[in-house]
Structure formats: C-alpha cells, structure tokens
Design a protein around this motif. Structure first.
Motif, PDB file in Angstrom:
ATOM      1  N   MET A   1     -47.659  40.804  12.574  1.00 59.16           N
ATOM      2  CA  MET A   1     -47.667  39.868  11.807  1.00 59.16           C
ATOM      3  C   MET A   1     -48.165  39.516  10.524  1.00 59.16           C
ATOM      4  O   MET A   1     -48.844  40.995  10.388  1.00 59.16           O
ATOM      5  CB  MET A   1     -48.144  38.642  12.839  1.00 59.16           C
ATOM      6  CG  MET A   1     -47.881  37.690  11.987  1.00 59.16           C
ATOM      7  SD  MET A   1     -49.100  36.195  11.979  1.00 59.16           S
ATOM      8  CE  MET A   1     -49.699  37.256  10.923  1.00 59.16           C
ATOM      9  N   SER A  12     -48.475  35.430  15.493  1.00 60.20           N
ATOM     10  CA  SER A  12     -47.251  35.360  15.567  1.00 60.20           C
ATOM     11  C   SER A  12     -45.789  35.909  16.661  1.00 60.20           C
ATOM     12  O   SER A  12     -46.926  36.952  16.699  1.00 60.20           O
ATOM     13  CB  SER A  12     -46.592  34.752  14.286  1.00 60.20           C
ATOM     14  OG  SER A  12     -46.359  35.897  13.151  1.00 60.20           O
ATOM     15  N   SER A  14     -42.128  35.597  18.113  1.00 58.35           N
ATOM     16  CA  SER A  14     -40.469  35.207  18.087  1.00 58.35           C
ATOM     17  C   SER A  14     -39.375  35.704  19.185  1.00 58.35           C
ATOM     18  O   SER A  14     -40.115  37.023  19.643  1.00 58.35           O
ATOM     19  CB  SER A  14     -40.080  36.164  16.342  1.00 58.35           C
ATOM     20  OG  SER A  14     -38.742  35.770  16.460  1.00 58.35           O
ATOM     21  N   HIS A 127     -43.489  33.275  25.494  1.00 58.01           N
ATOM     22  CA  HIS A 127     -42.163  32.591  25.405  1.00 58.01           C
ATOM     23  C   HIS A 127     -42.147  31.521  26.380  1.00 58.01           C
ATOM     24  O   HIS A 127     -42.622  31.851  27.617  1.00 58.01           O
ATOM     25  CB  HIS A 127     -41.501  33.558  25.219  1.00 58.01           C
ATOM     26  CG  HIS A 127     -41.518  33.537  23.405  1.00 58.01           C
ATOM     27  ND1 HIS A 127     -41.637  33.287  21.789  1.00 58.01           N
ATOM     28  CD2 HIS A 127     -41.659  35.011  22.818  1.00 58.01           C
ATOM     29  CE1 HIS A 127     -41.452  33.709  21.527  1.00 58.01           C
ATOM     30  NE2 HIS A 127     -41.657  34.990  21.167  1.00 58.01           N
ATOM     31  N   ASN A 135     -40.160  30.745  17.641  1.00 56.65           N
ATOM     32  CA  ASN A 135     -41.330  31.842  16.720  1.00 56.65           C
ATOM     33  C   ASN A 135     -42.479  31.051  17.106  1.00 56.65           C
ATOM     34  O   ASN A 135     -42.698  29.664  17.095  1.00 56.65           O
ATOM     35  CB  ASN A 135     -40.368  31.846  15.420  1.00 56.65           C
ATOM     36  CG  ASN A 135     -39.977  32.674  15.000  1.00 56.65           C
ATOM     37  OD1 ASN A 135     -39.578  33.906  15.343  1.00 56.65           O
ATOM     38  ND2 ASN A 135     -39.748  32.858  13.301  1.00 56.65           N
ATOM     39  N   TYR A 137     -46.698  31.225  16.201  1.00 59.97           N
ATOM     40  CA  TYR A 137     -47.711  31.402  15.040  1.00 59.97           C
ATOM     41  C   TYR A 137     -48.996  30.862  16.129  1.00 59.97           C
ATOM     42  O   TYR A 137     -49.029  29.545  16.842  1.00 59.97           O
ATOM     43  CB  TYR A 137     -47.740  30.765  14.200  1.00 59.97           C
ATOM     44  CG  TYR A 137     -48.500  30.870  12.958  1.00 59.97           C
ATOM     45  CD1 TYR A 137     -48.156  31.696  12.178  1.00 59.97           C
ATOM     46  CD2 TYR A 137     -49.547  29.544  12.891  1.00 59.97           C
ATOM     47  CE1 TYR A 137     -49.235  31.295  10.865  1.00 59.97           C
ATOM     48  CE2 TYR A 137     -50.524  29.700  11.795  1.00 59.97           C
ATOM     49  CZ  TYR A 137     -50.762  30.225  11.048  1.00 59.97           C
ATOM     50  OH  TYR A 137     -51.274  30.623   9.904  1.00 59.97           O
ATOM     51  N   TRP A 153     -44.542  34.126   8.607  1.00 60.91           N
ATOM     52  CA  TRP A 153     -43.329  35.125   9.733  1.00 60.91           C
ATOM     53  C   TRP A 153     -41.623  35.652   8.296  1.00 60.91           C
ATOM     54  O   TRP A 153     -41.536  37.064   8.244  1.00 60.91           O
ATOM     55  CB  TRP A 153     -41.949  33.891  10.325  1.00 60.91           C
ATOM     56  CG  TRP A 153     -42.993  33.416  11.104  1.00 60.91           C
ATOM     57  CD1 TRP A 153     -43.998  33.996  12.359  1.00 60.91           C
ATOM     58  CD2 TRP A 153     -42.918  32.103  11.638  1.00 60.91           C
ATOM     59  NE1 TRP A 153     -44.710  33.088  13.345  1.00 60.91           N
ATOM     60  CE2 TRP A 153     -43.737  31.733  12.969  1.00 60.91           C
ATOM     61  CE3 TRP A 153     -41.835  30.929  11.492  1.00 60.91           C
ATOM     62  CZ2 TRP A 153     -43.703  30.639  13.281  1.00 60.91           C
ATOM     63  CZ3 TRP A 153     -41.820  29.702  11.757  1.00 60.91           C
ATOM     64  CH2 TRP A 153     -42.994  29.943  13.122  1.00 60.91           C
ATOM     65  N   HIS A 186     -39.933  38.264  13.537  1.00 59.76           N
ATOM     66  CA  HIS A 186     -39.922  36.803  12.447  1.00 59.76           C
ATOM     67  C   HIS A 186     -38.264  36.301  11.228  1.00 59.76           C
ATOM     68  O   HIS A 186     -38.041  35.114  11.854  1.00 59.76           O
ATOM     69  CB  HIS A 186     -41.551  36.057  12.977  1.00 59.76           C
ATOM     70  CG  HIS A 186     -42.510  36.970  13.880  1.00 59.76           C
ATOM     71  ND1 HIS A 186     -42.745  38.662  13.863  1.00 59.76           N
ATOM     72  CD2 HIS A 186     -42.716  36.356  14.826  1.00 59.76           C
ATOM     73  CE1 HIS A 186     -43.645  38.192  14.868  1.00 59.76           C
ATOM     74  NE2 HIS A 186     -43.261  36.730  15.418  1.00 59.76           N
ATOM     75  N   TYR A 187     -38.687  37.082  10.510  1.00 62.18           N
ATOM     76  CA  TYR A 187     -38.440  37.104   9.376  1.00 62.18           C
ATOM     77  C   TYR A 187     -36.516  37.067   9.593  1.00 62.18           C
ATOM     78  O   TYR A 187     -35.796  36.365   8.938  1.00 62.18           O
ATOM     79  CB  TYR A 187     -38.496  38.539   8.788  1.00 62.18           C
ATOM     80  CG  TYR A 187     -37.601  38.571   7.738  1.00 62.18           C
ATOM     81  CD1 TYR A 187     -37.728  37.608   6.646  1.00 62.18           C
ATOM     82  CD2 TYR A 187     -36.127  39.722   7.812  1.00 62.18           C
ATOM     83  CE1 TYR A 187     -36.804  37.694   5.412  1.00 62.18           C
ATOM     84  CE2 TYR A 187     -35.496  39.743   6.838  1.00 62.18           C
ATOM     85  CZ  TYR A 187     -35.406  39.021   5.557  1.00 62.18           C
ATOM     86  OH  TYR A 187     -34.303  39.007   4.328  1.00 62.18           O
ATOM     87  N   GLN A 189     -34.806  35.991  12.971  1.00 60.59           N
ATOM     88  CA  GLN A 189     -34.724  34.289  13.051  1.00 60.59           C
ATOM     89  C   GLN A 189     -34.814  33.623  12.533  1.00 60.59           C
ATOM     90  O   GLN A 189     -34.235  33.039  11.853  1.00 60.59           O
ATOM     91  CB  GLN A 189     -36.001  33.935  13.666  1.00 60.59           C
ATOM     92  CG  GLN A 189     -35.015  33.047  14.195  1.00 60.59           C
ATOM     93  CD  GLN A 189     -34.318  32.869  15.294  1.00 60.59           C
ATOM     94  OE1 GLN A 189     -33.789  33.332  16.420  1.00 60.59           O
ATOM     95  NE2 GLN A 189     -33.166  32.385  14.402  1.00 60.59           N
TER      96      GLN A 189
END
Length: 228
Positions: A1, A12, A14, A127, A135, A137, A153, A186-187, A189
């Motif tokens: 991350m 983080s 995702s 998750h 996501n 963090y 993210w 993460h990006y 999403q």
C-alpha cells in the motif's frame, strides 16, 4: 500500500465481489496478511489466501460521530469520504468521465459494523466477503481524515498501467514494493466505472489503532474487465 510522507504506519487491503486484494503494511507493528492483488473474477473464483492473522483484543471503542451531518448523510470521521472519492475519480481523465459515487447509509452501516467487529477481534485485516467491493485501511498513531484514507488507496496509480484487470500484470511490483504496497487493487476499486455507491465506517482498537472499511456497490476488480 502506498502512503504520503505524512502518513506513516498505515495498512490497507482491498476486496471486490467474490475476489480479494493484497495486504500491505507500513510499520513493523502492523497486522500482516496475504500478498495478492484484489480481483473479482467473472467466473466467481475466490482466492481464500488473504485472511489476516489476528490476536485477541480485550476491548475496542468506536469513534464518536461529530454533531455535524452533511446533506449526503456522512457523519463524524466519515465526513468528506464521498467527496474525496469523487475528486480522485474526476482526475482519471476517462472518456466519458467517471460518474460520481453517492453515499449509501445502508452500506455505511455494514461497513461500520464490520470495522467494529475487526476492532473487537484483534484489529487484524480480514475481509468480510459480504458480496460488496471492500477496501480496508489500518493505522496507528495519527488522526487521519477520510480524504487521507482514500488518497492512500489512490496513490497506487503511480504503479498502475491501464488495461484489463488481471493478477498484477498491470501493476509494477517494483513500484509497489518501494511504497510498501501489495498491488493496485485499492486504486482500481476507487476508480471502477460501474461502481455507483459507497459506504464507510471506522472503529478504534484497544491498542489505539484504527480500522477503516469502505464497501462499494456494484463491486469492481473483475478479472478480464477494464476498470473504466
């Protein structure tokens, strides 16, 4: 991350619908988990490898919302979360432009409940597999804003090459290693075109660390699909 210079000791992870994203840590005290990037395969394959190890926590506290409530329904530390997502989505330069997300109080309630659950069971990153994009963090020792969380993210964009979402082949691993990131999920999403709604929550662990959760509907990160 990835993190900005003013945001050390953050973590983080995702997850998208029936898919999973990698875990990455900044700081030796951060909880650890799997290393693969987030995916939502079209054939509903799910990789179970990202569950993070947790340790027992005796108690946890939840951040108290502020009195101010903006028109979209965000409260407390979540104020500005939707605006932060939409500001970064607008920076993508997609044609046509990415549509803005809207705050969903039902998703926010789900995310808040899950943050509280993680905070009360060791503050590890595991998750929820709740059917939404997700996501996560983690940070300790700072008072971050909603915008800080989203930007952490989004910073994975520096390592990302546009293309169909696959297992890491559009993400420069040397780049993500340098920023202590595990992938670009993460990006992707945050900027997934078909996502319409989000809801987020945060809880504080007994150690003082914070767990943030954002859920997205519809989920992103489907293998073989373009993010936008």
């Amino acid at each position: 991350m990835s993190h900005r210079g003013t945001l050390p000791r953050i973590l983080s992870i995702s997850l998208a619908l029936l898919g999973l994203a990698g875990l990455s840590a900044c700081g030796e005290d951060a909880p650890r988990g799997g290393d693969d990037a987030g995916v939502s395969p079209v054939d509903a394959f799910r990789d179970p490898s990202v569950d993070a190890a947790t340790s027992e926590a005796k108690d946890a506290s939840v951040a108290t919302p502020d009195a101010y409530e903006p028109p979209n329904g965000e409260t407390g530390r979540m104020v500005g979360m939707t605006a932060a997502h939409n500001r970064l989505r607008a920076m993508v330069g997609a044609d046509p432009a990415l549509p803005p997300l809207t705050w969903d109080p039902d998703l926010a309630a789900i995310a808040q409940a899950y943050s509280e659950r993680l905070a009360s069971t060791g503050c590890g990153l595991t998750h929820s597999s709740n059917g939404y994009g997700e996501n996560l963090y983690w940070q300790r020792g700072l008072h971050v804003s909603a915008a800080d969380v989203v930007e952490s993210w989004y910073e994975e964009v520096a390592c990302y090459t546009y293309g169909k979402f696959m297992r890491g082949d559009a993400c420069d691993t040397a780049c993500t290693d340098a920023m202590n990131a595990s992938g670009c999920g993460h990006y992707t999403q945050v900027v997934w075109r078909n996502t319409e709604r989000l809801g987020c929550g945060m809880a504080t662990c007994s150690s003082g660390a914070e767990i943030w959760t954002c859920n997205y509907d519809p989920a992103g990160n489907y293998i073989g699909q373009y993010p936008y």
